[in-house]
Write an enzyme that holds these catalytic residues in place. Structure first.
Site, short mmCIF file in Angstrom:
data_model
loop_
_atom_site.label_atom_id
_atom_site.label_comp_id
_atom_site.label_asym_id
_atom_site.label_seq_id
_atom_site.Cartn_x
_atom_site.Cartn_y
_atom_site.Cartn_z
N LYS A 65 11.82 -50.39 20.22
CA LYS A 65 12.38 -50.14 21.53
C LYS A 65 12.14 -51.37 22.40
O LYS A 65 11.00 -51.79 22.61
CB LYS A 65 11.75 -48.92 22.18
CG LYS A 65 12.30 -48.66 23.59
CD LYS A 65 11.43 -47.67 24.34
CE LYS A 65 11.72 -47.79 25.83
NZ LYS A 65 10.76 -47.03 26.65
N GLY A 91 8.06 -43.52 35.32
CA GLY A 91 6.89 -42.83 35.85
C GLY A 91 7.09 -42.15 37.19
O GLY A 91 6.15 -41.59 37.75
N ALA A 142 13.03 -42.57 30.88
CA ALA A 142 12.36 -42.81 32.16
C ALA A 142 12.90 -41.94 33.27
O ALA A 142 14.11 -41.73 33.39
CB ALA A 142 12.44 -44.28 32.59
N GLY A 143 11.97 -41.41 34.08
CA GLY A 143 12.32 -40.67 35.28
C GLY A 143 12.24 -39.16 35.18
O GLY A 143 12.27 -38.47 36.18
N ASN A 192 7.22 -39.87 28.81
CA ASN A 192 5.79 -40.04 28.61
C ASN A 192 5.00 -39.41 29.76
O ASN A 192 4.29 -38.44 29.59
CB ASN A 192 5.43 -41.52 28.47
CG ASN A 192 3.95 -41.72 28.20
OD1 ASN A 192 3.48 -41.40 27.12
ND2 ASN A 192 3.21 -42.24 29.17
N THR A 193 5.18 -39.96 30.97
CA THR A 193 4.38 -39.52 32.12
C THR A 193 4.56 -38.04 32.41
O THR A 193 3.60 -37.35 32.80
CB THR A 193 4.75 -40.34 33.37
OG1 THR A 193 4.66 -41.74 33.04
CG2 THR A 193 3.81 -40.05 34.51
#
Length: 266
Positions: free
Chosen positions: A109, A170, A196-197, A218-219
Protein backbone atom coordinates in the site's frame (compact mmCIF):
# COMPACT_ATOMS: atom_id res chain seq x y z
CA UNK A 1 -45.43 -21.75 -2.15
CA UNK A 2 -44.87 -18.23 -3.49
CA UNK A 3 -41.69 -16.87 -5.05
CA UNK A 4 -40.75 -14.91 -1.92
CA UNK A 5 -40.27 -18.12 0.05
CA UNK A 6 -38.37 -19.99 -2.65
CA UNK A 7 -35.85 -17.31 -3.59
CA UNK A 8 -32.32 -17.95 -2.35
CA UNK A 9 -29.81 -15.17 -1.73
CA UNK A 10 -27.26 -14.85 -4.49
CA UNK A 11 -23.66 -15.58 -3.56
CA UNK A 12 -21.48 -12.49 -3.77
CA UNK A 13 -18.22 -12.68 -5.70
CA UNK A 14 -15.05 -12.43 -3.61
CA UNK A 15 -12.91 -9.32 -3.46
CA UNK A 16 -10.01 -9.87 -5.87
CA UNK A 17 -6.88 -7.71 -5.61
CA UNK A 18 -3.93 -8.43 -7.90
CA UNK A 19 -5.17 -11.99 -8.42
CA UNK A 20 -5.64 -12.67 -4.69
CA UNK A 21 -9.16 -13.52 -3.47
CA UNK A 22 -10.62 -12.41 -0.15
CA UNK A 23 -13.98 -13.33 1.30
CA UNK A 24 -13.90 -10.32 3.64
CA UNK A 25 -14.12 -6.82 2.23
CA UNK A 26 -12.81 -5.26 5.43
CA UNK A 27 -9.11 -4.46 5.88
CA UNK A 28 -7.80 -3.29 9.24
CA UNK A 29 -4.55 -1.75 10.43
CA UNK A 30 -1.98 -2.54 13.10
CA UNK A 31 -1.37 0.86 14.64
CA UNK A 32 -2.56 2.61 17.83
CA UNK A 33 -3.55 -0.57 19.66
CA UNK A 34 -2.44 -0.82 23.29
CA UNK A 35 -0.89 -4.22 22.63
CA UNK A 36 -0.30 -6.59 19.74
CA UNK A 37 -2.50 -9.10 21.59
CA UNK A 38 -5.45 -6.69 21.49
CA UNK A 39 -4.75 -6.03 17.82
CA UNK A 40 -4.88 -9.77 17.14
CA UNK A 41 -8.15 -10.16 19.05
CA UNK A 42 -9.75 -7.29 17.13
CA UNK A 43 -8.50 -8.73 13.84
CA UNK A 44 -10.16 -12.05 14.59
CA UNK A 45 -13.42 -10.34 15.54
CA UNK A 46 -13.38 -8.26 12.35
CA UNK A 47 -13.16 -11.26 10.06
CA UNK A 48 -10.59 -9.38 7.96
CA UNK A 49 -8.03 -11.40 6.03
CA UNK A 50 -5.69 -8.54 5.15
CA UNK A 51 -3.90 -6.17 7.51
CA UNK A 52 -1.83 -3.09 6.82
CA UNK A 53 1.60 -2.90 8.42
CA UNK A 54 3.39 0.41 8.82
CA UNK A 55 6.92 -0.80 8.10
CA UNK A 56 8.54 2.24 9.71
CA UNK A 57 6.60 1.86 12.97
CA UNK A 58 5.88 -1.82 13.61
CA UNK A 59 8.46 -4.22 15.01
CA UNK A 60 8.78 -7.14 12.64
CA UNK A 61 12.30 -8.40 13.32
CA UNK A 62 13.67 -7.50 16.79
CA UNK A 63 13.16 -10.63 18.95
CA UNK A 64 14.09 -8.63 22.06
CA UNK A 65 10.81 -6.70 21.84
CA UNK A 66 7.22 -7.81 21.21
CA UNK A 67 6.84 -8.52 17.51
CA UNK A 68 3.68 -8.24 15.46
CA UNK A 69 4.40 -11.53 13.70
CA UNK A 70 4.33 -13.37 17.04
CA UNK A 71 0.66 -12.40 17.46
CA UNK A 72 -0.57 -12.16 13.85
CA UNK A 73 1.03 -14.73 11.60
CA UNK A 74 1.84 -13.80 7.98
CA UNK A 75 0.90 -17.39 7.17
CA UNK A 76 -2.66 -16.83 8.35
CA UNK A 77 -3.23 -13.26 7.12
CA UNK A 78 -2.13 -11.23 4.11
CA UNK A 79 0.30 -8.57 5.26
CA UNK A 80 0.01 -5.30 3.36
CA UNK A 81 3.15 -3.23 4.05
CA UNK A 82 2.44 0.47 3.78
CA UNK A 83 4.43 3.66 3.66
CA UNK A 84 2.75 5.52 6.53
CA UNK A 85 4.85 8.53 7.51
CA UNK A 86 6.51 8.94 4.12
CA UNK A 87 6.52 12.40 2.53
CA UNK A 88 8.60 11.72 -0.59
CA UNK A 89 8.52 9.09 -3.28
CA UNK A 90 12.09 8.08 -2.46
CA UNK A 91 11.18 7.44 1.20
CA UNK A 92 8.22 5.32 0.13
CA UNK A 93 10.26 3.25 -2.31
CA UNK A 94 13.05 2.70 0.22
CA UNK A 95 10.52 1.60 2.84
CA UNK A 96 8.79 -0.90 0.58
CA UNK A 97 12.06 -2.35 -0.66
CA UNK A 98 12.95 -2.98 2.99
CA UNK A 99 9.58 -4.70 3.44
CA UNK A 100 10.23 -6.92 0.44
CA UNK A 101 13.64 -7.84 1.84
CA UNK A 102 12.19 -8.55 5.30
CA UNK A 103 9.18 -10.64 4.34
CA UNK A 104 9.11 -11.09 0.59
CA UNK A 105 5.99 -8.93 0.40
CA UNK A 106 5.20 -7.70 -3.08
CA UNK A 107 1.60 -6.49 -2.63
CA UNK A 108 1.93 -3.10 -0.96
CA UNK A 109 0.00 0.00 0.00
CA UNK A 110 1.49 3.28 -1.15
CA UNK A 111 0.83 6.57 0.59
CA UNK A 112 2.90 9.71 0.15
CA UNK A 113 1.71 12.50 2.43
CA UNK A 114 1.92 16.24 1.90
CA UNK A 115 1.41 17.99 5.25
CA UNK A 116 1.57 16.66 8.84
CA UNK A 117 -1.49 18.72 9.82
CA UNK A 118 -4.04 17.24 7.43
CA UNK A 119 -2.16 14.19 6.09
CA UNK A 120 -3.69 14.56 2.65
CA UNK A 121 -1.73 12.73 -0.04
CA UNK A 122 0.66 14.58 -2.32
CA UNK A 123 -0.93 13.32 -5.51
CA UNK A 124 1.82 14.32 -7.96
CA UNK A 125 4.41 12.59 -5.76
CA UNK A 126 2.11 9.62 -5.23
CA UNK A 127 1.72 9.09 -8.97
CA UNK A 128 5.48 9.37 -9.50
CA UNK A 129 6.19 6.87 -6.71
CA UNK A 130 3.53 4.46 -8.02
CA UNK A 131 5.10 4.44 -11.46
CA UNK A 132 8.55 3.71 -10.00
CA UNK A 133 7.26 0.94 -7.72
CA UNK A 134 5.31 -0.76 -10.51
CA UNK A 135 8.41 -0.63 -12.71
CA UNK A 136 10.27 -2.32 -9.84
CA UNK A 137 7.81 -5.21 -9.76
CA UNK A 138 5.53 -4.18 -6.91
CA UNK A 139 1.74 -4.60 -6.96
CA UNK A 140 0.52 -1.24 -5.70
CA UNK A 141 -2.65 -0.45 -3.80
CA UNK A 142 -2.64 3.32 -3.62
CA UNK A 143 -4.00 5.78 -1.05
CA UNK A 144 -5.23 8.89 -2.81
CA UNK A 145 -7.46 11.93 -2.55
CA UNK A 146 -11.08 11.60 -3.63
CA UNK A 147 -10.18 13.04 -7.03
CA UNK A 148 -11.57 11.09 -10.00
CA UNK A 149 -8.94 12.57 -12.33
CA UNK A 150 -5.97 11.35 -10.30
CA UNK A 151 -7.75 8.07 -9.54
CA UNK A 152 -7.92 7.40 -13.27
CA UNK A 153 -4.25 8.33 -13.74
CA UNK A 154 -3.21 5.94 -10.98
CA UNK A 155 -5.20 3.11 -12.52
CA UNK A 156 -3.70 3.85 -15.94
CA UNK A 157 -0.25 3.72 -14.34
CA UNK A 158 -0.99 0.15 -13.28
CA UNK A 159 -2.14 0.36 -9.65
CA UNK A 160 -4.11 -2.73 -8.65
CA UNK A 161 -6.49 -0.93 -6.25
CA UNK A 162 -7.55 2.68 -5.81
CA UNK A 163 -7.98 3.78 -2.19
CA UNK A 164 -9.61 7.23 -1.93
CA UNK A 165 -9.90 8.84 1.47
CA UNK A 166 -13.31 9.29 3.03
CA UNK A 167 -12.00 12.05 5.31
CA UNK A 168 -8.58 12.97 6.76
CA UNK A 169 -6.63 10.08 8.33
CA UNK A 170 -7.70 9.37 11.89
CA UNK A 171 -10.44 12.02 11.87
CA UNK A 172 -13.44 9.70 12.14
CA UNK A 173 -15.53 12.20 10.17
CA UNK A 174 -17.01 9.61 7.80
CA UNK A 175 -17.55 9.92 4.05
CA UNK A 176 -17.32 13.65 3.33
CA UNK A 177 -17.60 13.54 -0.47
CA UNK A 178 -19.90 10.71 -1.56
CA UNK A 179 -20.30 12.24 -5.03
CA UNK A 180 -16.61 11.87 -5.87
CA UNK A 181 -16.38 8.42 -4.31
CA UNK A 182 -19.27 7.29 -6.51
CA UNK A 183 -17.62 8.79 -9.61
CA UNK A 184 -14.39 6.92 -8.83
CA UNK A 185 -16.32 3.67 -8.37
CA UNK A 186 -18.16 4.12 -11.67
CA UNK A 187 -15.02 4.74 -13.72
CA UNK A 188 -12.67 2.20 -12.15
CA UNK A 189 -11.78 -1.20 -13.51
CA UNK A 190 -9.86 -2.20 -10.37
CA UNK A 191 -11.16 -2.45 -6.78
CA UNK A 192 -12.01 0.81 -5.02
CA UNK A 193 -11.43 0.68 -1.27
CA UNK A 194 -12.24 3.62 0.98
CA UNK A 195 -9.19 4.31 3.11
CA UNK A 196 -9.19 6.78 6.02
CA UNK A 197 -11.87 8.76 7.81
CA UNK A 198 -14.25 6.01 8.90
CA UNK A 199 -15.34 6.56 12.49
CA UNK A 200 -18.14 4.11 13.17
CA UNK A 201 -20.14 1.31 11.60
CA UNK A 202 -22.56 3.54 9.72
CA UNK A 203 -19.62 5.18 7.90
CA UNK A 204 -18.43 1.79 6.68
CA UNK A 205 -21.94 0.91 5.53
CA UNK A 206 -22.20 4.18 3.58
CA UNK A 207 -18.92 3.46 1.80
CA UNK A 208 -20.15 0.04 0.75
CA UNK A 209 -23.57 1.36 -0.29
CA UNK A 210 -21.78 3.71 -2.69
CA UNK A 211 -20.46 0.63 -4.48
CA UNK A 212 -16.96 0.49 -3.03
CA UNK A 213 -15.32 -2.91 -3.09
CA UNK A 214 -14.00 -2.64 0.45
CA UNK A 215 -13.13 -0.44 3.42
CA UNK A 216 -9.82 -0.01 5.21
CA UNK A 217 -9.69 1.36 8.74
CA UNK A 218 -7.43 1.54 11.75
CA UNK A 219 -8.23 4.32 14.23
CA UNK A 220 -11.98 3.65 14.23
CA UNK A 221 -11.32 0.26 15.80
CA UNK A 222 -8.08 0.86 17.70
CA UNK A 223 -9.34 3.97 19.51
CA UNK A 224 -12.85 2.72 20.25
CA UNK A 225 -13.61 2.19 23.93
CA UNK A 226 -14.03 -1.50 23.14
CA UNK A 227 -11.90 -2.25 20.04
CA UNK A 228 -12.95 -5.88 19.76
CA UNK A 229 -16.64 -5.04 19.85
CA UNK A 230 -16.15 -2.23 17.34
CA UNK A 231 -14.26 -4.63 15.07
CA UNK A 232 -17.25 -6.94 15.18
CA UNK A 233 -19.59 -4.04 14.39
CA UNK A 234 -17.47 -3.06 11.40
CA UNK A 235 -17.59 -6.62 10.12
CA UNK A 236 -21.38 -6.55 10.10
CA UNK A 237 -21.51 -3.01 8.67
CA UNK A 238 -19.38 -3.88 5.65
CA UNK A 239 -21.51 -6.94 4.91
CA UNK A 240 -24.76 -4.99 5.36
CA UNK A 241 -23.59 -2.12 3.16
CA UNK A 242 -22.48 -4.50 0.44
CA UNK A 243 -25.79 -6.40 0.53
CA UNK A 244 -27.74 -3.12 0.34
CA UNK A 245 -25.69 -2.01 -2.67
CA UNK A 246 -26.26 -5.30 -4.48
CA UNK A 247 -29.96 -5.25 -3.61
CA UNK A 248 -30.46 -1.80 -5.12
CA UNK A 249 -32.09 0.75 -2.87
CA UNK A 250 -35.53 2.24 -3.48
CA UNK A 251 -35.56 5.65 -5.19
CA UNK A 252 -35.78 8.71 -2.98
CA UNK A 253 -39.06 10.60 -3.34
CA UNK A 254 -40.14 14.14 -2.51
CA UNK A 255 -43.45 13.11 -1.00
CA UNK A 256 -44.98 10.24 0.93
CA UNK A 257 -45.93 7.08 -0.91
CA UNK A 258 -48.25 4.82 1.13
CA UNK A 259 -47.21 1.22 1.58
CA UNK A 260 -50.81 0.12 1.00
CA UNK A 261 -52.99 1.44 -1.89
CA UNK A 262 -55.44 4.20 -1.02
CA UNK A 263 -57.98 3.12 -3.64
CA UNK A 264 -60.71 0.60 -2.84
CA UNK A 265 -60.75 1.35 0.87
CA UNK A 266 -63.74 0.15 2.89
Amino acid sequence: MDDATTLKPQQDAPLVVAGRSFSSRLIIGTGKYETYALNAEALQASGAEMITVAVRRVNLSDPGEPRLIDFISPEDYTYLPNTAGCFTGEDAIRTLRLAREAGGWNLVKLEVLSDPKHLYPDMAETLRAAEMLIADGFEVMVYCSDDPVYARKLEEAGCCAIMPLGAPIGSGLGIQNPVNIRLIVEQSGVPVIVDAGVGTASDAAVAMELGCDGVLMNTAIAEAKDPVRMARAMRHAVVAGREAYLAGRMPKKRYADPSSPLSGLI
